[in-house]
Design an enzyme around this catalytic site. Structure first.
Site, PDB file in Angstrom:
ATOM      1  CD  GLU A   1      11.956  47.537 -76.658  1.00  0.00           C
ATOM      2  OE1 GLU A   1      11.049  47.939 -75.918  1.00  0.00           O
ATOM      3  OE2 GLU A   1      12.739  46.625 -76.342  1.00  0.00           O
TER       4      GLU A   1
ATOM      5  CD1 TRP B   1       8.640  59.300 -73.967  1.00  0.00           C
ATOM      6  CD2 TRP B   1       6.435  59.314 -74.273  1.00  0.00           C
ATOM      7  NE1 TRP B   1       8.376  58.547 -75.079  1.00  0.00           N
ATOM      8  CE2 TRP B   1       7.020  58.537 -75.289  1.00  0.00           C
ATOM      9  CE3 TRP B   1       5.054  59.466 -74.263  1.00  0.00           C
ATOM     10  CZ2 TRP B   1       6.277  57.922 -76.285  1.00  0.00           C
ATOM     11  CZ3 TRP B   1       4.297  58.855 -75.248  1.00  0.00           C
ATOM     12  CH2 TRP B   1       4.917  58.084 -76.249  1.00  0.00           C
TER      13      TRP B   1
ATOM     14  CB  CYS C   1       5.548  62.297 -67.510  1.00  0.00           C
ATOM     15  SG  CYS C   1       4.770  62.463 -69.132  1.00  0.00           S
TER      16      CYS C   1
ATOM     17  CG  HIS D   1       2.995  30.543 -96.125  1.00  0.00           C
ATOM     18  ND1 HIS D   1       1.971  30.037 -96.893  1.00  0.00           N
ATOM     19  CD2 HIS D   1       3.544  29.488 -95.488  1.00  0.00           C
ATOM     20  CE1 HIS D   1       1.884  28.734 -96.710  1.00  0.00           C
ATOM     21  NE2 HIS D   1       2.843  28.368 -95.858  1.00  0.00           N
TER      22      HIS D   1
ATOM     23  CG  ASN E   1       2.995  61.748 -64.662  1.00  0.00           C
ATOM     24  OD1 ASN E   1       3.584  62.664 -65.223  1.00  0.00           O
ATOM     25  ND2 ASN E   1       3.575  60.942 -63.799  1.00  0.00           N
ATOM     26  N   GLY E   2      -0.625  61.611 -67.358  1.00  0.00           N
ATOM     27  CA  GLY E   2      -1.926  61.116 -67.813  1.00  0.00           C
ATOM     28  C   GLY E   2      -2.421  61.895 -69.013  1.00  0.00           C
TER      29      GLY E   2
ATOM     30  NE  ARG F   1       7.162  57.249 -64.103  1.00  0.00           N
ATOM     31  CZ  ARG F   1       6.251  56.380 -63.662  1.00  0.00           C
ATOM     32  NH1 ARG F   1       6.626  55.340 -62.982  1.00  0.00           N
ATOM     33  NH2 ARG F   1       4.978  56.555 -63.904  1.00  0.00           N
TER      34      ARG F   1
ATOM     35  CE  LYS G   1      14.134  43.557 -74.394  1.00  0.00           C
ATOM     36  NZ  LYS G   1      12.763  43.863 -74.812  1.00  0.00           N
TER      37      LYS G   1
ATOM     38  CD  GLU H   1      11.461  40.552 -75.363  1.00  0.00           C
ATOM     39  OE1 GLU H   1      12.126  41.325 -74.655  1.00  0.00           O
ATOM     40  OE2 GLU H   1      10.281  40.796 -75.704  1.00  0.00           O
TER      41      GLU H   1
ATOM     42  CE  LYS I   1      11.650  49.140 -67.455  1.00  0.00           C
ATOM     43  NZ  LYS I   1      12.233  48.082 -68.289  1.00  0.00           N
TER      44      LYS I   1
END
Length: 610
Positions: A490, A74, A2, A506, A99-100, A27, A487, A483, A605
């Site tokens: 996301e 968040w 946050c 497989h 935050n935390g 964030r 993307k 990656e 983020k």
């Protein structure tokens, strides 16, 4: 995950708080709010949603105050809601932003309820506000009440606290979650990220874990984890407000993709001399610290983990040094065996990733070798905790989906590969110069690939009604496929998986049909013919193929196959270059799907909680 900003000044701080929240919105962003004190009355304002909604609400009031705390959230404990948003208050006297994660919140909540405190939210943060109020009710001042509260908290926190009984004091504290102080003339600020303060000051103090701070308009007092008064060095931030503007671009992600050539130029600058990579780029003690290194352990999360996987191919094939890559959140708990001659490399864009920081501390406790952080934020917790540092100079990256931070990490890891290979005698001077020449060509190569923006935008139309996709790569391109899949999922919310192409038979081949596009990364290397065979298996099952290849097309265009040619690319830098079209593809698919490109749902983020 946050954002915090707080201020105490001789002027109205409400506009400062709102502007700071806007700069922190990347964030965390499911709700926002702030608290101020007016004539010894605590006033709070919260919204479920984004900061611009809070700003609209503020504009409909006459709020003005010289002191305040603010937060963009968040969710961790409790669903996104106005009630669960910060600040949290107690008895209309105490307001806290946090935050935390407070791990013993349930126990504290029960104790406080037994003392008569009523809880309005589902959050862990509310226990902090009530506990501070409890100590004040016992006769303590705000500073002492916060200090005593911190002693019983378990977990991580960055907090800012105000009290209507002491409207000239702002208290802040840090343990495991980043927090900084900003200094002005007759005013002080607190923030979780320097970006929140660029509009008001460049004078910054970075707090250490355990620091507790009392701020007034014209002075600050800091005590460390042992309760001793300390002085933390003041630094001048190089970040300016304009560096976080979108400019001509529609989204931050778009801007950051097109900034990659310059970001890589900046990352290489000063590290290359006469065709060689300067070992001094790792710091003044690098020569001594690297002397007995015989293996490398890379630790990272998310996109940074993919960068580490690419580096493992370079380190073993070029530098001829054993390399293991770990997911930070797993490394912490699997009881790894320490190896004193192992170089521990941690990767993080923000330098505040909680799992990566904790994993680094674990390597120190267990007795691994020296540590090197590759990071984009100077003075971040990870940088300060590491023996050596190789900064990436990507500049601020606001979009949640990492682009330029990833490619600059790859450039930094390739430089590390050269340094270690040279030390071990695995590469000759001539080979090093060839690699350096290839590295210096990366910005121009990326510019050429960015010119494919329009055809990739057209190709993205084919994904409008798709719900699943498969990404394929072989060798060093497999992490790039990973990656690319990350993307896409996301920012477009399309389910995407990545597989080594040789693993198709497989299991994943069972998924292939006309409704599941397959995206392949296919540079011209020693595995190209094997990859071609794998792709023919997809074609035979009626799969729709999109292939990014070099100028010698691996397969011909047809009704079900599209080949987009990237041109001739040196093999050693090909992972960096082939990343770019996958970024562009994800971006344009997200635009077509109508999702939030810069702030995708459920993501933030900077992941500063476990």
């Amino acid at each position: 995950m946050c954002g915090i900003i707080a201020a105490i000044a001789q002027r109205n701080v409400v506009p400062i708080l709102i502007e700071g929240l806007k700069r922190l919105e990347y964030r965390g962003y499911d709700s926002a709010g702030f608290a101020t004190i007016n004539e010894q009355q605590l006033e709070t304002l919260k919204v479920l949603g984004k900061v611009n909604e809070l700003e609209t609400k503020v504009n409909n009031t006459n709020l003005s105050s010289p002191i305040g705390i603010a937060h963009t959230r968040w969710a961790t404990h409790g669903k996104p809601s106005e009630i669960n948003s910060h600040p949290h208050t107690s008895k209309d006297k105490i307001a806290v932003v946090h935050n935390g994660i407070i791990e013993n919140h349930a126990e504290l909540r029960k104790q406080l309820e037994e003392k008569g405190y009523e809880f309005e939210s589902d959050t862990d943060t509310e226990v902090i506000a009530h506990q501070i109020h409890y100590y004040i009710d016992q006769g303590k001042n705000l500073y002492a009440a916060v200090s005593d509260t911190l002693k019983i908290l378990e977990g991580s926190y960055g907090i800012a606290v105000i009290s209507s009984d002491e409207p000239d004091h702002l208290i802040a504290a840090r343990h495991g979650s980043p927090l900084i102080i900003g200094l002005g003339i007759g005013e002080c600020f607190v923030a979780s990220d320097v970006q929140a303060l660029t509009s008001v000051t460049q004078r910054i103090i970075y707090l250490e874990d355990g620091d507790l701070v009392e701020l007034q308009r014209d002075k600050i007092n800091i005590t460390d984890a042992s309760g001793n008064p300390v002085t933390r060095a003041e630094q001048l931030s190089q970040l300016r407000g304009g560096s976080t503007d979108r400019g001509e671009y529609r989204h931050y992600m778009q801007k950051e993709m097109f900034e990659q050539p310059q970001a890589i130029i900046d990352t290489l600058e000063g590290r290359i001399h006469n065709g060689h990579v300067a070992e001094a780029a790792l710091g003044p003690n690098a020569e001594t610290l690297l002397e007995n290194i015989d293996s490398v352990r890379i630790i990272a999360c998310g996109t940074s983990y993919h960068a580490g996987l690419v580096a493992s191919y370079w380190l073993e094939s070029v530098a001829k040094i054993q390399c293991t890559v770990e997911i930070a959140s797993e490394f912490r708990y699997r009881q790894p065996l320490p190896t004193p001659n192992t170089l521990v490399v941690t990767l993080s864009q923000s330098g505040e990733t909680a799992d990566t920081l904790a994993a680094l501390e674990e390597t120190k406790r267990l007795g691994f070798g020296p540590s090197l952080s590759i990071c984009n934020v100077a003075e971040s917790s990870l940088v300060r905790a590491s023996d050596m540092v190789l900064m990436t100079y990507a500049g601020p990256e606001i979009g949640v989906a990492s682009t330029k931070a990833f490619t600059t990490q790859l450039v930094a890891l390739l430089m590390l590969t050269v340094i270690l290979g040279r030390r071990r005698g695995s590469i000759s001077s001539e080979q090093e110069q060839e690699i350096v020449k290839a590295m210096l060509s990366i910005p121009k190569q990326i510019e050429k690939v960015l010119e494919l923006n329009d055809p990739i935008e057209e190709i993205a139309e084919q994904f409008a009604d798709k719900r699943h996709s498969l990404f394929l790569g072989r060798g060093i391109q497999y992490p790039i496929a990973m990656e690319g899949a990350l993307k896409l999922k996301e920012i477009s919310y399309i389910h995407a998986e990545a597989y080594p192409a040789g693993e198709l038979k497989h299991g994943p081949l069972a998924l292939v049909d006309a409704d599941m596009p397959v995206i392949a990364v296919a540079p011209n290397n020693s595995l190209q013919e094997k990859l071609k065979s794998n792709l023919q298996e997809v074609e035979a099952r009626g799969g729709q193929l999109l292939i990014f290849a070099n100028h010698q097309a691996i397969m011909k265009n047809s009704e079900y196959i599209q080949v987009l040619q990237l041109g001739e690319i040196e093999e050693i830098i090909s992972p960096i270059i082939y990343t770019i079209p996958l970024q562009l593809l994800s971006y344009h698919v997200a635009l077509i799907k109508g999702t939030d490109v810069d702030q995708p749902r459920n993501l933030a983020k900077s992941v500063t909680v476990e």
